[in-house]
Motif scaffolding. Structure first.
Motif, PDB file in Angstrom:
ATOM      1  N   LEU A  49     -13.463 -13.229 -12.418  1.00  0.00           N
ATOM      2  CA  LEU A  49     -13.869 -13.242 -13.823  1.00  0.00           C
ATOM      3  C   LEU A  49     -13.636 -11.891 -14.485  1.00  0.00           C
ATOM      4  CD1 LEU A  49     -15.336 -14.588 -16.232  1.00  0.00           C
ATOM      5  CD2 LEU A  49     -17.484 -13.798 -15.229  1.00  0.00           C
ATOM      6  N   MET A  50     -14.011 -10.819 -13.791  1.00  0.00           N
ATOM      7  CA  MET A  50     -13.866  -9.488 -14.375  1.00  0.00           C
ATOM      8  C   MET A  50     -12.396  -9.128 -14.572  1.00  0.00           C
ATOM      9  SD  MET A  50     -16.942  -8.888 -14.872  1.00  0.00           S
ATOM     10  CE  MET A  50     -16.868  -7.235 -15.527  1.00  0.00           C
ATOM     11  N   ASN A  51     -11.548  -9.548 -13.648  1.00  0.00           N
ATOM     12  CA  ASN A  51     -10.112  -9.321 -13.821  1.00  0.00           C
ATOM     13  C   ASN A  51      -9.575 -10.108 -15.011  1.00  0.00           C
ATOM     14  OD1 ASN A  51      -8.629  -7.646 -11.606  1.00  0.00           O
ATOM     15  ND2 ASN A  51     -10.204  -8.761 -10.503  1.00  0.00           N
ATOM     16  N   SER A  52     -10.083 -11.315 -15.190  1.00  0.00           N
ATOM     17  CA  SER A  52      -9.662 -12.131 -16.333  1.00  0.00           C
ATOM     18  C   SER A  52     -10.087 -11.487 -17.645  1.00  0.00           C
ATOM     19  CB  SER A  52     -10.263 -13.542 -16.221  1.00  0.00           C
ATOM     20  OG  SER A  52      -9.825 -14.185 -15.057  1.00  0.00           O
ATOM     21  N   VAL A  53     -11.320 -10.971 -17.671  1.00  0.00           N
ATOM     22  CA  VAL A  53     -11.822 -10.288 -18.869  1.00  0.00           C
ATOM     23  C   VAL A  53     -10.947  -9.083 -19.196  1.00  0.00           C
ATOM     24  CG1 VAL A  53     -13.715  -8.864 -19.742  1.00  0.00           C
ATOM     25  CG2 VAL A  53     -14.210 -11.051 -18.641  1.00  0.00           C
ATOM     26  N   GLU A  54     -10.602  -8.316 -18.180  1.00  0.00           N
ATOM     27  CA  GLU A  54      -9.760  -7.142 -18.409  1.00  0.00           C
ATOM     28  C   GLU A  54      -8.402  -7.551 -18.968  1.00  0.00           C
ATOM     29  OE1 GLU A  54      -8.360  -3.043 -16.196  1.00  0.00           O
ATOM     30  OE2 GLU A  54      -8.683  -4.822 -14.955  1.00  0.00           O
ATOM     31  N   ASN A  55      -7.810  -8.612 -18.411  1.00  0.00           N
ATOM     32  CA  ASN A  55      -6.498  -9.070 -18.888  1.00  0.00           C
ATOM     33  C   ASN A  55      -6.569  -9.530 -20.341  1.00  0.00           C
ATOM     34  OD1 ASN A  55      -5.126  -8.572 -16.488  1.00  0.00           O
ATOM     35  ND2 ASN A  55      -5.612 -10.587 -15.639  1.00  0.00           N
ATOM     36  N   ILE A  56      -7.615 -10.276 -20.695  1.00  0.00           N
ATOM     37  CA  ILE A  56      -7.773 -10.750 -22.069  1.00  0.00           C
ATOM     38  C   ILE A  56      -7.955  -9.574 -23.023  1.00  0.00           C
ATOM     39  CG2 ILE A  56      -9.314 -11.986 -23.643  1.00  0.00           C
ATOM     40  CD1 ILE A  56      -9.832 -13.963 -21.349  1.00  0.00           C
ATOM     41  N   ALA A  57      -8.819  -8.622 -22.639  1.00  0.00           N
ATOM     42  CA  ALA A  57      -9.072  -7.456 -23.483  1.00  0.00           C
ATOM     43  C   ALA A  57      -7.799  -6.649 -23.701  1.00  0.00           C
ATOM     44  CB  ALA A  57     -10.157  -6.580 -22.855  1.00  0.00           C
ATOM     45  N   CYS A  58      -7.051  -6.423 -22.629  1.00  0.00           N
ATOM     46  CA  CYS A  58      -5.814  -5.645 -22.732  1.00  0.00           C
ATOM     47  C   CYS A  58      -4.784  -6.361 -23.594  1.00  0.00           C
ATOM     48  CB  CYS A  58      -5.241  -5.378 -21.336  1.00  0.00           C
ATOM     49  SG  CYS A  58      -6.197  -4.194 -20.364  1.00  0.00           S
ATOM     50  N   PHE A  59      -4.700  -7.682 -23.426  1.00  0.00           N
ATOM     51  CA  PHE A  59      -3.748  -8.457 -24.228  1.00  0.00           C
ATOM     52  C   PHE A  59      -4.079  -8.348 -25.714  1.00  0.00           C
ATOM     53  CE2 PHE A  59      -2.692 -12.387 -26.462  1.00  0.00           C
ATOM     54  CZ  PHE A  59      -1.318 -12.438 -26.263  1.00  0.00           C
ATOM     55  N   LEU A  60      -5.354  -8.532 -26.068  1.00  0.00           N
ATOM     56  CA  LEU A  60      -5.754  -8.469 -27.472  1.00  0.00           C
ATOM     57  C   LEU A  60      -5.482  -7.093 -28.070  1.00  0.00           C
ATOM     58  CD1 LEU A  60      -9.152 -10.408 -27.325  1.00  0.00           C
ATOM     59  CD2 LEU A  60      -7.058 -11.155 -28.474  1.00  0.00           C
ATOM     60  N   ILE A  61      -5.831  -6.049 -27.331  1.00  0.00           N
ATOM     61  CA  ILE A  61      -5.637  -4.687 -27.831  1.00  0.00           C
ATOM     62  C   ILE A  61      -4.154  -4.382 -28.007  1.00  0.00           C
ATOM     63  CG2 ILE A  61      -5.834  -2.238 -27.219  1.00  0.00           C
ATOM     64  CD1 ILE A  61      -8.539  -2.925 -25.923  1.00  0.00           C
ATOM     65  N   GLU A  62      -3.350  -4.684 -26.993  1.00  0.00           N
ATOM     66  CA  GLU A  62      -1.918  -4.366 -27.069  1.00  0.00           C
ATOM     67  C   GLU A  62      -1.229  -5.167 -28.161  1.00  0.00           C
ATOM     68  OE1 GLU A  62      -0.279  -2.807 -22.903  1.00  0.00           O
ATOM     69  OE2 GLU A  62      -1.014  -4.866 -22.773  1.00  0.00           O
ATOM     70  N   PHE A  63      -1.557  -6.449 -28.269  1.00  0.00           N
ATOM     71  CA  PHE A  63      -0.952  -7.281 -29.311  1.00  0.00           C
ATOM     72  C   PHE A  63      -1.311  -6.740 -30.694  1.00  0.00           C
ATOM     73  CE2 PHE A  63      -0.973 -10.698 -32.398  1.00  0.00           C
ATOM     74  CZ  PHE A  63       0.235 -11.336 -32.160  1.00  0.00           C
ATOM     75  N   TYR A  64      -2.577  -6.423 -30.883  1.00  0.00           N
ATOM     76  CA  TYR A  64      -3.036  -5.943 -32.192  1.00  0.00           C
ATOM     77  C   TYR A  64      -2.414  -4.598 -32.538  1.00  0.00           C
ATOM     78  CZ  TYR A  64      -6.291  -5.217 -36.074  1.00  0.00           C
ATOM     79  OH  TYR A  64      -6.833  -5.019 -37.315  1.00  0.00           O
ATOM     80  N   GLU A  65      -2.279  -3.719 -31.565  1.00  0.00           N
ATOM     81  CA  GLU A  65      -1.689  -2.408 -31.817  1.00  0.00           C
ATOM     82  C   GLU A  65      -0.216  -2.514 -32.193  1.00  0.00           C
ATOM     83  OE1 GLU A  65      -3.008   0.540 -32.154  1.00  0.00           O
ATOM     84  OE2 GLU A  65      -5.013  -0.235 -31.775  1.00  0.00           O
ATOM     85  N   VAL A  66       0.489  -3.466 -31.589  1.00  0.00           N
ATOM     86  CA  VAL A  66       1.906  -3.648 -31.900  1.00  0.00           C
ATOM     87  C   VAL A  66       2.090  -4.288 -33.278  1.00  0.00           C
ATOM     88  CG1 VAL A  66       3.998  -4.920 -31.258  1.00  0.00           C
ATOM     89  CG2 VAL A  66       2.662  -3.759 -29.493  1.00  0.00           C
ATOM     90  N   GLU A  67       1.309  -5.335 -33.539  1.00  0.00           N
ATOM     91  CA  GLU A  67       1.479  -6.085 -34.783  1.00  0.00           C
ATOM     92  C   GLU A  67       0.810  -5.422 -35.986  1.00  0.00           C
ATOM     93  OE1 GLU A  67       3.269  -8.890 -35.232  1.00  0.00           O
ATOM     94  OE2 GLU A  67       3.952  -8.690 -33.154  1.00  0.00           O
ATOM     95  N   TYR A  68      -0.289  -4.715 -35.751  1.00  0.00           N
ATOM     96  CA  TYR A  68      -1.056  -4.127 -36.848  1.00  0.00           C
ATOM     97  C   TYR A  68      -1.436  -2.687 -36.498  1.00  0.00           C
ATOM     98  CZ  TYR A  68      -1.419  -9.125 -37.672  1.00  0.00           C
ATOM     99  OH  TYR A  68      -1.118 -10.447 -37.848  1.00  0.00           O
ATOM    100  N   PRO A  69      -0.480  -1.796 -36.532  1.00  0.00           N
ATOM    101  CA  PRO A  69      -0.743  -0.402 -36.134  1.00  0.00           C
ATOM    102  C   PRO A  69      -1.801   0.254 -37.000  1.00  0.00           C
ATOM    103  CG  PRO A  69       1.438  -0.632 -37.144  1.00  0.00           C
ATOM    104  CD  PRO A  69       0.908  -2.005 -36.945  1.00  0.00           C
ATOM    105  N   LEU A  70      -2.394   1.278 -36.458  1.00  0.00           N
ATOM    106  CA  LEU A  70      -3.556   1.921 -37.056  1.00  0.00           C
ATOM    107  C   LEU A  70      -3.263   2.605 -38.392  1.00  0.00           C
ATOM    108  CD1 LEU A  70      -6.538   2.514 -36.505  1.00  0.00           C
ATOM    109  CD2 LEU A  70      -5.844   4.594 -35.351  1.00  0.00           C
ATOM    110  N   LYS A  71      -2.007   2.903 -38.666  1.00  0.00           N
ATOM    111  CA  LYS A  71      -1.678   3.677 -39.864  1.00  0.00           C
ATOM    112  C   LYS A  71      -2.154   3.019 -41.155  1.00  0.00           C
ATOM    113  CE  LYS A  71       2.994   1.667 -40.226  1.00  0.00           C
ATOM    114  NZ  LYS A  71       4.432   1.966 -40.217  1.00  0.00           N
ATOM    115  N   SER A  72      -2.308   1.679 -41.134  1.00  0.00           N
ATOM    116  CA  SER A  72      -2.740   0.985 -42.348  1.00  0.00           C
ATOM    117  C   SER A  72      -4.255   0.908 -42.468  1.00  0.00           C
ATOM    118  CB  SER A  72      -2.184  -0.437 -42.369  1.00  0.00           C
ATOM    119  OG  SER A  72      -2.690  -1.180 -41.271  1.00  0.00           O
ATOM    120  N   LYS A  73      -4.951   1.390 -41.446  1.00  0.00           N
ATOM    121  CA  LYS A  73      -6.404   1.264 -41.402  1.00  0.00           C
ATOM    122  C   LYS A  73      -7.094   2.185 -42.403  1.00  0.00           C
ATOM    123  CE  LYS A  73     -10.161   1.873 -38.111  1.00  0.00           C
ATOM    124  NZ  LYS A  73     -10.504   2.300 -36.774  1.00  0.00           N
ATOM    125  N   GLY A  74      -8.073   1.641 -43.072  1.00  0.00           N
ATOM    126  CA  GLY A  74      -8.943   2.471 -43.884  1.00  0.00           C
ATOM    127  C   GLY A  74      -8.480   2.736 -45.309  1.00  0.00           C
TER     128      GLY A  74
END
Length: 220
Positions: free
Chosen positions: A134-159
């Protein structure tokens, strides 16, 4: 001790996710001695990622009260739809499985939090193996969401649309000033909230920490 090495590297790499280090530390610290707490923190970790995305991208959820009360099923579906993850036929089964995993994480957390009878303790080793998966699955999901979001919606537009006088930030600004008072900038004393607002990325990072502390009732 269960190490979330890949997730820790991502949290340190992308500034907007630095506050997730709190959950990573807690999970690694208590995994061996308090499995229930580790799973609870894993659930909060995923929930925080999803809420951060909605907060940044959906005007409605810049209202803290609405973001705090959104149910997990809606939180998952609204977030993934907003970032266009549910869009391709070829990944639909994967996304569906991920949604189910996140939704079930809370149920697993609740089931493990109850007491056990003596006979069920014999199955403890099996539960440990299931928890490791379960913990490995959680880590994989978290990493996927973060990496996908960083690629598609980079921080430069934030704020870009953030305003210091916005009502949503009033309590946060007051808390910053009460906690830290003034800081010296070029020999001039400036309230901490105003000084921090000069760096919108740092301001948002601290705001997310503040919301997390409030959710955990660490701040009144």
């Amino acid at each position: 001790m269960h190490k979330l090495t890949r997730l820790r590297e991502l949290v340190e790499k992308y500034r907007r996710w630095h506050s997730l280090g709190i959950f990573v530390n807690r999970i690694e610290l208590v995994y061996a001695s308090d499995l229930d707490s580790a799973i609870s923190n894993a659930h909060s970790l995923i929930e925080t990622i999803l809420k951060t995305i909605l907060f940044e991208r959906v005007e409605e959820y810049k209202d803290e009260s609405k973001l705090k009360t959104i149910r997990i099923n809606k939180l998952v579906s609204e977030t993934l739809k907003n970032i266009n993850l549910v869009r391709c036929g070829e990944n639909s089964k994967f996304i569906s499985g991920m949604i189910t995993s996140i939704q079930n994480l809370g149920e697993i957390r609740n089931s493990l939090s109850h007491g056990k009878n003596l006979h069920s303790l014999e199955d403890e080793k099996t539960e440990e193996l299931a928890a490791f998966f379960l913990m490995n699955s959680v880590e994989n999901i978290a990493c996927f969401l973060i990496e996908f979001y960083e690629v598609e919606y980079p921080l430069k537009s934030k704020g870009k649309e953030i305003k210091y006088e916005d009502e949503n930030y009033r309590d946060f600004n007051d808390w910053l000033d009460d906690e830290h008072g003034t800081v010296m900038v070029a020999g001039i004393p400036i309230m901490t909230s105003i000084a921090l607002f000069g760096d919108l990325i740092a301001y948002q990072d601290k705001y997310q920490e503040y919301l997390l502390a409030k959710d955990n009732e660490e701040i009144d």
